[in-house]
Structures are given as structure tokens and as C-alpha cells.
Design an enzyme around this catalytic site. Structure first.
Site, short mmCIF file in Angstrom:
data_model
loop_
_atom_site.label_atom_id
_atom_site.label_comp_id
_atom_site.label_asym_id
_atom_site.label_seq_id
_atom_site.Cartn_x
_atom_site.Cartn_y
_atom_site.Cartn_z
N GLU A 113 -5.73 30.78 33.66
CA GLU A 113 -6.20 31.45 32.45
C GLU A 113 -6.14 30.43 31.32
O GLU A 113 -5.10 29.78 31.14
CB GLU A 113 -5.29 32.63 32.15
CG GLU A 113 -5.76 33.49 31.00
CD GLU A 113 -4.85 34.69 30.77
OE1 GLU A 113 -5.25 35.82 31.08
OE2 GLU A 113 -3.72 34.48 30.28
N TYR A 170 -11.96 32.94 25.51
CA TYR A 170 -11.06 33.24 26.63
C TYR A 170 -11.79 32.93 27.93
O TYR A 170 -12.95 33.31 28.10
CB TYR A 170 -10.67 34.73 26.62
CG TYR A 170 -9.94 35.17 27.87
CD1 TYR A 170 -8.54 35.18 27.92
CD2 TYR A 170 -10.63 35.55 29.03
CE1 TYR A 170 -7.86 35.55 29.07
CE2 TYR A 170 -9.95 35.92 30.17
CZ TYR A 170 -8.58 35.92 30.20
OH TYR A 170 -7.91 36.28 31.33
#
Lengths: 289, 402
Positions: free
Chosen positions: B210, B122
Site C-alpha cells: 500500500e 492512494y
């Protein structure tokens, strides 16, 4: 004595000849504010509103003796204008402009960090010391010289608080609109600290809103260092999570961003918190006894 | 301003960030054509069909599916296109109405040839308000909800703050790659990937990028498989091409209309509408409504010039909501004179002709008394107040009776 601005401040208006700058400079001068002139690149040497126009802030400082600035420059040039004022040695810089890109402010904040200046705003109504100087876009007539200091992230909500204080028979020492953006110069805590140390301020009204941790930071500082009664209000008790409420900085992210959390922390730190914005003035009068 | 996955990926690719390749399709037939093109270019056997809506958790609602051959590409694309996709993040969540899917992204299989050899991470970049600089947040736990990871295993979420003047440094890139447990070619590629990603963030004036999952593929290459991308609206003047990426169909139609009128509006689910000048006072007015026993139906900032046209537009927006049982107008006239606002309200009211909910007008500031007189003498079904507390009491009256 007041804080940030008084009758001796020598004020330069950046964006002087533009529509906004002209309109508000005229109002400031009519209020009796000591405006020494303004800056519009390329129009140096002219006069506007019977005051000198300079090409650069540096000229306004060196030739006109300016030590305070107010910025009405459009968003895309406003970050540059703040840095210009800081570099020229201006001590108090108030930026009214709304809509400056966030990454511009990240740079500006880093640039002015080691300069000897204080930035108020951007996206704020400005600073007023009633009866002495109006460095902003607030309506002058609702203010009355007195001993209550006001700190707020909002424009019209500050006027509301001012009006209640005036109607309750008190007046204001200095009102500081710190602005509604995610990155601003003077924080709630900074402004509270200035007023707490001002011998001519007897009580402080602190108006916050959802988003960020500024009110909590100020509250913890007050708990340790407070010597005067503080009345607090947080706007946005009914605001939904994740939506920006007008001000770019007013968005609930985590748990501590909510009005409830901020009000709880403020209460725990000894601040007189009101739930209704209609009770700000009355509560201040009560707290002062 | 939020972007679709495919738009975010376009911006990333323009800054040299390696992305999962794919093409957009609006019909099943188009999906078939672009899949063949994608096969020629990438050699992928499998297509990932991804619904393009502004909400996360698309997989949970059946908006992301694998197609193993051309027949499946056509069939699955046809199923996803036109569906009302419900995810935990669409309005009302999994039990809400969902969002209409009008575009699908036909993407390559970045996990080929060996899914088990790939690793998911991530990575995100955003502003840290408190530190007043940008922060890179990253974790070894990719492909999962990062809020949950941060709650259950906070030690697996790392942060790297970037100096505003100097930008990201070499040691920071290495630190990120080491903390993710990488070595060799993957390590080297991750440092390059993060450097390019940060450039993309700055150059595009993003407020959030993101990448989840951020994949180490079988060739030790780092690939952005999915992205959530938001732009700073205040910086769009620097990016006229991004302005065209705005998808108005993703926004509430009333919000879009309000924006076209220059009004700052957020729809809420209460019964008392409000019209206020200034964002802070608008939020405070919503709070007053709640304290008076009502519930705010909206946030609406009419801005500095509350003239008849703006007031009328604001009325129109508020009255679109059938739940609105009363409207509170709260204007603090500073630069704008209250008598002008009062005339604006009266004119707007007369022009509208069919307002059948009670209106409470609170005008304070310049010429407030004169404004109250104008309202009171207008003969309209409008109650006027000067003090905020008086307005609150009037709201209480109205809400109590309905």
C-alpha cells in the site's frame, strides 16, 4: 455412482517415493484404491510399493492409463506439479500440499482454466468415496458407504462430521475436502453442485469457515437449484478480525467474511444451519426425516 | 509477514520505485548523523521523523513529526525513540498500552519546495480472492483512511484487475494515470511508477503493498512517501534475505514462542484454553467453548503429530495465560493414534507437575476407547470424553462451577 472418484479411477501419485507420498500411497492402496503407480522425476522405470514409477505424468497417462492424480509434492514444486498433471490430460487432480505461495496459485489457476480438468485443493485432505477409493490422507475406517455427501474446507473437522454421520447410522456417498487456501480449484459451490446432481446422494453437509465468499455463493446457488436437504456449519464464530486462523484463507476481512454473516445468508437460502459442530450428524438425520 | 516502512521502501527502491529517501536511527545521536548525511544527498531542509512500528495511524499518536533544524532532529528523535506509541491500530487502540518505538526513520521532505503544489494519491496492490488475480486499487483521495473513502465516496476508489498470465498492460497503466487526473510529465511518470510497483509486488511475493500517500511532487515526479508492506510467508524460501527482516519484537512474545515450537497459536482473551489438531476443528472447538458458556482463551493447532513433546509445549503456551480456568484438548485421531496422544497427554501432565486447572480431553478416532481408558486410569485430574457433545457438556460443568 458417487462423484469425482470411484473404484474405476486410475490414480497416479505425484511425489510417490517421498516420505509423505509413500506413507499415504500405501494407506490408499491398503484401502483398496486403484493406484496404478506414481511419478518421481529421475526414478522412472523403478517400482515402488509394487507399482510402476514414471518420470513424468505424461508417461503415467500414456503408459499407465492414469486419469486421476494426487499430489504430495513439497510447496515450492507443487504448482508445477498441478500444471504438469493438467497438461498431461489428467481429469481429476487432488493437491494435498500445504503452503504453496499465493502467486504460484494465481498462475496455476489461470493455466488450468481452459484445460479439461478439475482441481481439488491445494491444502486439503482429499476426496473419498467410501468402499471404493480413498484419494487423500483421511482415516479410511471412520467412513461408511452411504448416501450423504460432505463438502468441507477443513481436514479434521470433516472427519468429525463423517464420524457423526456414520454414528447416526448413515454413510457417505463422497466426501470432498476442498482445502483451506485463499485460491483453490473446486469451490464450495462447485462441490455442492456435483453432489446435488449425483443420484446416489440424498443429503449434503456443507462445512465452511470464516473468510471469503464461497459459502454465500454456494448458498445462493442452493436457493435456486437445491433439490436435497443441506446442513451447514461455519467454523470461527469466535474468531477475531484480521488474524489468520491456521488456514491461510481463514481471515476475517470485511463484514460478509464473518461466521454470523455466512450463517445468516445460509439460513435465508434454506440451509439447515447448526451452531454447534456437535450437532451436524443429528441435524442431517432430522432433515432427512 | 508484515514489514516496517523502511524495509518496505528498501524493497521498493531495489525495483526502481522512487521513494521518499531516508535513513534509520536507533538513538538521537544517530538521528543527527544520518540527518546530516541526508541533507548532503538530498538538500532537504526539513526532516520527517517517523516512528517505525507495525501499525498505521502513527501520526495520530505523535509518532510522525517535522523537524526544521538539526536541534529539532535530535530533540524530536529523542522524544519518539523509547516512547510507547498509541495509534488506532496498536493493541487496545488509543487507550491501550501502545507499542515501544526502537527505531525512527529520518526522511527527506518530499513536499518541498511548495507543499500546495503537491498532490496526494492512494495506490495499493493485493490479491483479489474472488477473481483469483491481483488487483490494483487506487484513488485520488490520498493520505486518508481508504476504508473511510470507500464508504463515503466509493466513486473515488478505482480498481484495475491484472491478467495472471499476461501481466499489466499499457492501456491499464494509462487508464490509472487518466483516472487520477494527471497529464504531461506526471502522467508519464505515473505509468512508469505503477509498472515498477507491480513488478516489485510480483518479484517480492508480496501479499500487500500500500502506498499512501503516493505523491506527485513539485517536479511532477511520483514518489512513495509511506508504505505498508506484507510478504507471503509461504514464498520466503525464494527470498532468504527478506526472512532477516522479520521483527520478532513486533509480534506477541507467546506467539513467537509457539511458532518456535511449530505450533499454530493465536492468543485470545477468554478463560478456556484449547489444544486441537487441525485449524478447522480448532475454530469449531472455540465455538463449542463459547456455546458451553465459556470463552476461548486461544486458537491452537498442534498439527498432525500430537506427541508428548508437542502436547507439553502446547500446555506451557496455554498456561502462560493467567486467565485460563480450564483446558479442552480435542484431538481427532486419523493417522495419529489416540492412544499415543493419550500417553502424550499423561506424560506431559506428569512432566509439568503443577497444572492446577481442570483438563478435559476428548480423543476420537483411531483407538479412541483405549485412549479413554489410558486417561481414566492415569489417576490424574483429567476428564475424558469421546463424543464432541460430551466434551461440550464437561466444559459447561467446569465453567459453571468457576
Amino acid at each position: 455412482m458417487s462423484v469425482l472418484v470411484d473404484k474405476n479411477s486410475k490414480i497416479v501419485v505425484q511425489g510417490f517415493t517421498g516420505k509423505e507420498g509413500s506413507f499415504h500411497a500405501e494407506q490408499m492402496i491398503a484401502y483398496g484404491t486403484n493406484v496404478i503407480g506414481g511419478v518421481t522425476p529421475g526414478k522412472g522405470g523403478q517400482t515402488h510399493l509394487d507399482k510402476a514409477v514414471y518420470n513424468t505424468v505424461d508417461d503415467a497417462v500414456k503408459k499407465g492409463g492414469a486419469n486421476t492424480s494426487i499430489i504430495f509434492v513439497p510447496p515450492r514444486f507443487a504448482g508445477d506439479a498441478i500444471m504438469e498433471a493438467a497438461e498431461a490430460g489428467v481429469k481429476v487432480i487432488v493437491c494435498i500440499t500445504e503452503g504453496i505461495p499465493v502467486q504460484d496459485m494465481v498462475k496455476v489457476k489461470a493455466y488450468i482454466e481452459d484445460k479439461d480438468c478439475r482441481l481439488v485443493g491445494p491444502n486439503c485432505p482429499g476426496v473419498i468415496t467410501p468402499g471404493e477409493a480413498k484419494l487423500g490422507i483421511m482415516p479410511g475406517f471412520i467412513h461408511k458407504p452411504g448416501r450423504i455427501g460432505i463438502v468441507s474446507r477443513s481436514g479434521t473437522l470433516t472427519y468429525e462430521a463423517v464420524d457423526q454421520v456414520t454414528k447416526a447410522g448413515m454413510g457417505q456417498s463422497t466426501c470432498i475436502g476442498i482445502g483451506g487456501d485463499p485460491i483453490i480449484g473446486t469451490t464450495t459451490k462447485d462441490a455442492v453442485e456435483l453432489l446435488m446432481n449425483d443420484p446416489e446422494t440424498d443429503g449434503i453437509i456443507m462445512i465452511g469457515e470464516i473468510g471469503g465468499s464461497m459459502e454465500a455463493d454456494a448458498a445462493y446457488w442452493i436457493k435456486e437449484n437445491g433439490t436435497k436437504p443441506v446442513v451447514g456449519f461455519i467454523a470461527g464464530q469466535t474468531a477475531p478480525k484480521g488474524r489468520t486462523m491456521g488456514h491461510a484463507g481463514a481471515i476475517i476481512g470485511g463484514e460478509n467474511d464473518t461466521a454470523e454473516a455466512k450463517m445468516r445468508i445460509m439460513r435465508e437460502c434454506g440451509i439447515h444451519v447448526v451452531e454447534s459442530p456437535a450437532q451436524i450428524g443429528a441435524r442431517m438425520a432430522e432433515a432427512l426425516g | 509477514m508484515n514489514l516496517h516502512e523502511y524495509q518496505g521502501k528498501e524493497i521498493l527502491a531495489s525495483h526502481g520505485v522512487k521513494i521518499q529517501r531516508g535513513y534509520i536511527a536507533e538513538t538521537a545521536a544517530e538521528a543527527l548523523t544520518v540527518f546530516k548525511k541526508l541533507q548532503e544527498e538530498t538538500g532537504t531542509d526539513i526532516a520527517v521523523i517517523k516512528a517505525q512500528i507495525h501499525a498505521g495511524g502513527r501520526g495520530k499518536g505523535g509518532g510522525v513529526k517535522l523537524a526544521k533544524n538539526v536541534e529539532e532532529v535530535e530533540k524530536i528523535s529523542g522524544e519518539i525513540l523509547g516512547m510507547m506509541l498509541k495509534t488506532p491500530q496498536t493493541p487496545g487502540g488509543l487507550t491501550g498500552p501502545g507499542k515501544l518505538v526502537s527505531k525512527v526513520l529520518i526522511a527527506e521532505d518530499s513536499y518541498a519546495p511548495d507543499f500546495d503544489k503537491c498532490q496526494e494519491f492512494y495506490v495499493s496492490i493485493m490479491l483479489d480472492r474472488e477473481k483469483k488475480c491481483n488487483v490494483i486499487i487506487y484513488s485520488t483521495e490520498g493520505g486518508m483512511n481508504i476504508e473511510e473513502v470507500a464508504e463515503t465516496t466509493p466513486h473515488l476508489v478505482y480498481k484495475e484487475w491484472i491478467d495472471a498470465e499476461l501481466g499489466i498492460q499499457g492501456f491499464q497503466l494509462r487508464k490509472i494515470a487518466f483516472n487520477l487526473g494527471l497529464s504531461g510529465a506526471a502522467f508519464k511518470d505515473m505509468t512508469k511508477f505503477i509498472a515498477k510497483l507491480y513488478t516489485a509486488f510480483l518479484k517480492s511475493d508480496s501479499s500487500l503493498i500500500e502506498i499512501n500517500p503516493c505523491l506527485v511532487d513539485c517536479n511532477d515526479q511520483i514518489v512513495a512517501v509511506d508504505t505498508k508492506f506484507s510478504l507471503d510467508e509461504n514464498a520466503l524460501f525464494r527470498h532468504p534475505d527478506y526472512e532477516a527482516m522479520r521483527d520478532k519484537s513486533e509480534e506477541d512474545p507467546t506467539d513467537v514462542e509457539a511458532k518456535d515450537y511449530g505450533l499454530n497459536f493465536v492468543k485470545l482473551d477468554g478463560n478456556v484454553g484449547c489444544m486441537v489438531n487441525g485449524a478447522g476443528l480448532a475454530m469449531a472447538t472455540m465455538d463449542i467453548i463459547k456455546l458451553s458458556g465459556g470463552s476461548p482463551a486461544n486458537f491452537l493447532d498442534v498439527g498432525g503429530t500430537a506427541d508428548a513433546e508437542r502436547v507439553e509445549n502446547a500446555f506451557k503456551i496455554i498456561l502462560k495465560d493467567p486467565n485460563v480456568k480450564a483446558i479442552l484438548i480435542n484431538i481427532f485421531g486419523g493417522i495419529v493414534r489416540c492412544d499415543r496422544v493419550a500417553n502424550g497427554v499423561v506424560d506431559a501432565y506428569k512432566n509439568m507437575g503443577n497444572i492446577n486447572v481442570p483438563i478435559i480431553v476428548r480423543l476420537q478416532g483411531t483407538n479412541a476407547e483405549l485412549a479413554k481408558e489410558i486417561i481414566d486410569k492415569s489417576g490424574l485430574e483429567v476428564k475424558s470424553a469421546i463424543l464432541l457433545q460430551e466434551a461440550a457438556d464437561l466444559v459447561k460443568d467446569v465453567v459453571g462451577r468457576s
